[in-house]
Write a protein that holds these residues in place. Structure first.
Motif, PDB file in Angstrom:
ATOM      1  N   MET A  71      37.560  47.801  44.639  1.00 25.30           N
ATOM      2  CA  MET A  71      38.836  47.332  44.274  1.00 25.30           C
ATOM      3  C   MET A  71      39.983  47.997  44.753  1.00 25.30           C
ATOM      4  N   GLU A 107      40.776  46.554  48.112  1.00 25.51           N
ATOM      5  CA  GLU A 107      41.334  45.353  48.115  1.00 25.51           C
ATOM      6  C   GLU A 107      42.967  45.427  47.799  1.00 25.51           C
ATOM      7  N   PHE A 148      38.421  38.691  36.752  1.00 22.99           N
ATOM      8  CA  PHE A 148      38.525  39.853  37.386  1.00 22.99           C
ATOM      9  C   PHE A 148      39.121  41.143  36.340  1.00 22.99           C
ATOM     10  N   TYR A 197      47.266  43.005  40.468  1.00 23.51           N
ATOM     11  CA  TYR A 197      45.736  43.049  39.917  1.00 23.51           C
ATOM     12  C   TYR A 197      46.046  43.433  38.426  1.00 23.51           C
ATOM     13  N   CYS A 236      34.527  49.770  42.134  1.00 19.37           N
ATOM     14  CA  CYS A 236      35.998  50.126  41.854  1.00 19.37           C
ATOM     15  C   CYS A 236      36.508  50.711  43.182  1.00 19.37           C
TER      16      CYS A 236
END
Ligand code: SDX
Length: 436
Positions: A283, A286, A307, A296, A280
């Motif tokens: 993520m 990112e 994803f 996302y 997490c």
């Protein structure tokens, strides 16, 4: 360990298969869904039930942790997680999970003394670390070193002996923070720090992790110790999740508790489970900024894209994970106390807001889970992301060993041995290679 009460059948269900009727007992627990007892099904019908992922299967009776996924409720031995996180401490919660009741002052003092005086590991255990590359994932080291405990504590591996079970449980709860801290120290090339008996469980862990011997005295921050203790409480147990079921299944064969906990650590490592806190934060990093969130969210909704929104969704919770709510507040408090302004917290909050308004997440009842905010706090506390799941395993060891202990004394438990729906080739004769 808690006394085990057998549940009595309340009524029955009638199952009709190809014209034949079968009576199946229905049992009711103290709270939560009733169960259909199918133990005689195969013997009576020649058929198995089919439930990959065990979405509709109760694997055991348990009195330890109860989750109401619809309400977003989590109870440890009946006590709401919110109250324990606010009012209790991790070792008191450990005593509760292990024994079924909150300790009185004498019991609390003795339990804490026993744990404190078992925190040191056998000196030769240190040598296992040298076999790992410095850049080994800390969870790989945890699997190896915790499993290796079986080779050092033979005097507490006879699972038929209640006293040996108690000693093994104490050793695991006491030594797991020491091993976790050693795992971190090894990864950064610093010397191991021995545990101290004048510090609390969380303080000692922070001291062994961030203290540097022979340099300057490490002063444990009360804010960090309180936050660490609360994080441990929130991660301590969670009913029959994947890693707990792994520990129970390993234990059902009679394997020693150290080996069973190592199996639990391995299962927890997966990104769909305890590895989600590390995934997490990666993520969120990112995504990087609030303006990239829609990209996302779209990826998470795209069936052709593997994803998933890490830290979102849960097999049981179809409402807020109560732990996520406590951690969201703790994230604010800890970052404010530390004077840390982490843009990832803004990204996380905006991501949560957008997702909770998006029909895809609303229809599928996907809410933030325990892993959504924990990484932000742990990062602010100074832990590298690779240590996040190690901290989860540290805390969950209490739950795993409590569940393992409950299983050992459960008269209905036997070696776990599921069956299958076979879809392969039926019997056929071997053909020589010349004829293939
Ligand atoms: C933990 O079990 C426990 O108690 C675990 C735990 C504990 O304390 O022990 O609570 C700790 O493991 C928390 C969960 C941490 N994992 C993650 O945050 C990883 C991201 N979440 C997903 O991988 C998923 O939500 C699971 C694994 C947590 C739950 O998966 P399920 O119950 O098997 O649900 P599913 O995969 O069948 O999903 C149902 C639907 C699917 O869509 P459809 O096939 O119905 O169209 O929801 C979708 C999924 O694609 N979905 C998601 C999603 N999670 C589920 N879509 C986007 N992002 C997500 N995170």
């Amino acid at each position: 360990m808690a006394k085990y009460e057998k549940t009595v059948a309340d009524d029955t269900a009638t199952l009709t298969i190809r014209g034949e009727s079968y009576e199946l007992p229905i049992y009711g627990g103290s709270v939560g869904p009733d169960v259909l007892d199918i133990r005689a099904l195969y013997g009576n019908t020649g058929m198995f039930t089919f439930d990959p992922g065990f979405t509709s299967t109760a694997s055991c009776e348990s009195a330890i942790t109860y989750i109401d996924g619809g309400k977003g409720e989590l109870l440890y031995r009946g006590y709401p997680i919110e109250q324990l996180a606010e009012k209790s401490d991790f070792l008191e919660v450990a005593y509760l999970l292990l024994n079924g009741e909150l300790p009185n002052k004498e019991q609390d003092a003795k339990f804490k003394h026993d744990i404190t005086y078992h925190t040191m590991v056998h000196e030769q255990l240190n040598r296992f670390f040298g076999g790992f590359r410095r850049d080994a994932h800390p969870m790989a080291i945890m699997c190896g070193v915790v499993g290796a405990m079986s080779a050092f504590y033979h005097d507490s591996t006879d699972i038929s002996d209640p006293e040996q079970r108690r000693v093994a449980s104490t050793r695991l709860i006491a030594k797991i923070p020491t091993i976790a801290a050693m795992t971190y120290k090894y990864s950064i090339g610093q010397p191991f720090v021995y545990p101290r008996n004048d510090l609390s469980y969380a303080e000692n862990f922070l001291y062994m992790t961030f203290g540097v011997p022979e340099s300057e005295e490490y002063k444990v921050s009360k804010t960090l110790a309180d936050a660490m203790d609360k994080i441990f409480i929130l991660h301590a147990d969670h009913e029959q999740n994947a890693s707990t079921s792994t520990v129970r299944l390993a234990g059902s064969s009679g394997a020693n508790p150290f080996a069973c906990i190592a199996a639990g650590i391995a299962s927890l490592w997966g990104p769909a489970h305890g590895g989600a806190n590390e995934a997490c934060l990666n993520m969120l990093s990112e995504i990087g900024s609030v303006d990239r969130i829609p990209e996302y969210i779209a990826k998470a909704k795209d069936k052709s894209d593997p994803f998933r929104l890490m830290g979102f969704g849960h097999r049981v919770y179809k409402n807020f994970d109560p732990r996520a709510k406590v951690l969201q507040q703790a994230a604010h408090d800890v970052l404010a106390e530390l004077g840390v302004n982490d843009p990832l917290l803004d990204v996380a909050q905006e991501l949560e807001k957008i997702a909770l308004e998006d029909p895809y997440f609303v229809e599928k009842k996907l809410y933030p889970n325990v892993d959504f905010y924990s990484g932000i706090i742990l990062k602010a506390m100074g832990f590298p992301t690779s240590m996040f799941t190690v901290l989860f395993a540290l805390a969950r060891t209490v739950g795993w060993i409590s569940q393992w202990g409950e299983m050992i004394v459960d008269p209905t438990q036997k070696i776990g041995r599921p069956r299958q729906l076979f879809i392969g080739e039926g019997a056929r004769d071997y053909t020589d290679i010349e004829n293939r």
